[in-house]
Design an enzyme around this catalytic site. Structure first.
Site, mmCIF file in Angstrom:
data_model
loop_
_atom_site.group_PDB
_atom_site.id
_atom_site.type_symbol
_atom_site.label_atom_id
_atom_site.label_comp_id
_atom_site.label_asym_id
_atom_site.label_seq_id
_atom_site.Cartn_x
_atom_site.Cartn_y
_atom_site.Cartn_z
ATOM 1 N N GLY A 199 1.060 -1.156 -0.147
ATOM 2 C CA GLY A 199 0.519 0.159 -0.087
ATOM 3 C C GLY A 199 0.501 1.289 0.042
ATOM 4 O O GLY A 199 2.457 1.483 -0.684
ATOM 5 N N ASN A 200 -0.011 2.749 1.023
ATOM 6 C CA ASN A 200 1.096 3.536 0.297
ATOM 7 C C ASN A 200 0.074 4.289 1.516
ATOM 8 O O ASN A 200 -0.732 4.431 2.360
ATOM 9 C CB ASN A 200 1.134 4.548 -0.572
ATOM 10 C CG ASN A 200 0.032 4.048 -1.363
ATOM 11 O OD1 ASN A 200 -0.476 6.144 -0.428
ATOM 12 N ND2 ASN A 200 -0.682 3.591 -2.762
ATOM 13 N N PHE A 201 0.852 5.529 2.573
ATOM 14 C CA PHE A 201 0.726 6.727 3.243
ATOM 15 C C PHE A 201 -0.454 7.016 2.585
ATOM 16 O O PHE A 201 -1.027 8.264 3.356
ATOM 17 C CB PHE A 201 1.903 6.962 3.395
ATOM 18 C CG PHE A 201 3.055 6.230 4.361
ATOM 19 C CD1 PHE A 201 2.478 5.532 5.288
ATOM 20 C CD2 PHE A 201 4.303 6.262 3.798
ATOM 21 C CE1 PHE A 201 3.894 5.030 5.718
ATOM 22 C CE2 PHE A 201 5.125 5.863 4.393
ATOM 23 C CZ PHE A 201 5.655 5.019 4.925
ATOM 24 N N ALA A 208 -4.058 7.856 -4.818
ATOM 25 C CA ALA A 208 -1.820 7.307 -4.604
ATOM 26 C C ALA A 208 -2.731 5.986 -5.429
ATOM 27 O O ALA A 208 -2.469 4.890 -4.666
ATOM 28 C CB ALA A 208 -1.273 7.555 -4.184
#
Ligand code: CTP
Length: 210
Positions: free
Chosen positions: A18-20, A86
């Site tokens: 995943g990402n932030f 994102a």
């Protein structure tokens, strides 16, 4: 139509890449558009955020592929798209059916590229539709943002740099610069994401009035 939040790319039954991204910027723009009377379709990756305005139709997705399918379905009946998500650029080629166990010397996951949702909508875009992209950069910010504006056939791109204090992932504030396809550039001060959303919506309105 908006995309927002991160995407999760599954590795095994319990893990993902995943990402932030928190989704805050996209959700703020969705609320601002709805407050100004728009019917909004918000395609959201996994986030704990809630929507407030009942003029927002929320479609929850998990992976980049699911977000791509939802965006392809929704975009043709919308006035335009704002791509704040994102989106993962790569996803595991295979999902392990069983939980991967410790004890291996080395472990690597083979990744394959995901589809570029913004670019795919840039190809679908009709004359009377707009498309806005976001660029979160760490270096060569202006050059990268302008490259994406052109490559994805966007009307404008909203740049935020991770080098600016208070901008980007997880913050409640953001500092943006907007580049339009006509070569215009507008810099904004550090503001709350709700105020940044107002600036972006106002730019959209001005764009429509031109
Ligand atoms: N985007 C998208 N689908 C993807 C990747 C990006 O729709 N698979 C959109 C983002 O929502 C954003 C814009 O494209 O509006 C730019 O995203 P960014 O991650 O900055 O650019 P990439 O094209 O992924 O390029 P790179 O990560 O190599 O900088």
């Amino acid at each position: 139509m908006l995309t927002a939040g991160p995407t999760y790319e599954q590795i095994d039954p319990v893990r993902f890449i995943g990402n932030f991204s928190s989704g805050k910027m996209g959700f703020s723009i969705a609320e601002e558009l709805a407050n100004q009377g728009a019917q909004v379709v918000l395609i959201s990756g996994p986030t704990s955020l809630q929507i407030e305005n009942s003029n927002i139709k929320r479609i929850d997705v998990i992976s980049a592929q699911e977000m791509y399918v939802a965006a392809q379905e929704q975009f043709p009946s919308c006035d335009g798209g704002i791509m704040t998500a994102a989106v993962a650029d790569f996803t595991p080629l295979h999902i392990d059916k069983k939980k991967v166990k410790r004890g291996k010397e080395n472990y690597s996951v083979e990744l394959t590229p995901t589809k570029d949702i913004a670019a795919s909508l840039g190809k679908l875009k009709r004359e009377n539709q707009f498309l806005v992209g976001f660029a979160l950069e760490t270096n060569d910010e202006e050059l990268n943002a302008k490259g994406k504006l052109e490559k994805k056939n966007l009307d404008f791109i909203v740049l935020n740099s991770l080098n600016d204090k208070g901008a980007g992932f997880q913050h409640n504030t953001n500092k943006i610069t907007i580049f339009s396809k006509y070569g215009e550039c507008k810099k904004f001060a550090l503001k709350s994401k709700a105020e940044v959303a107002v600036d972006i919506v106002n730019e959209l309105i001005a764009y429509y009035e031109e």
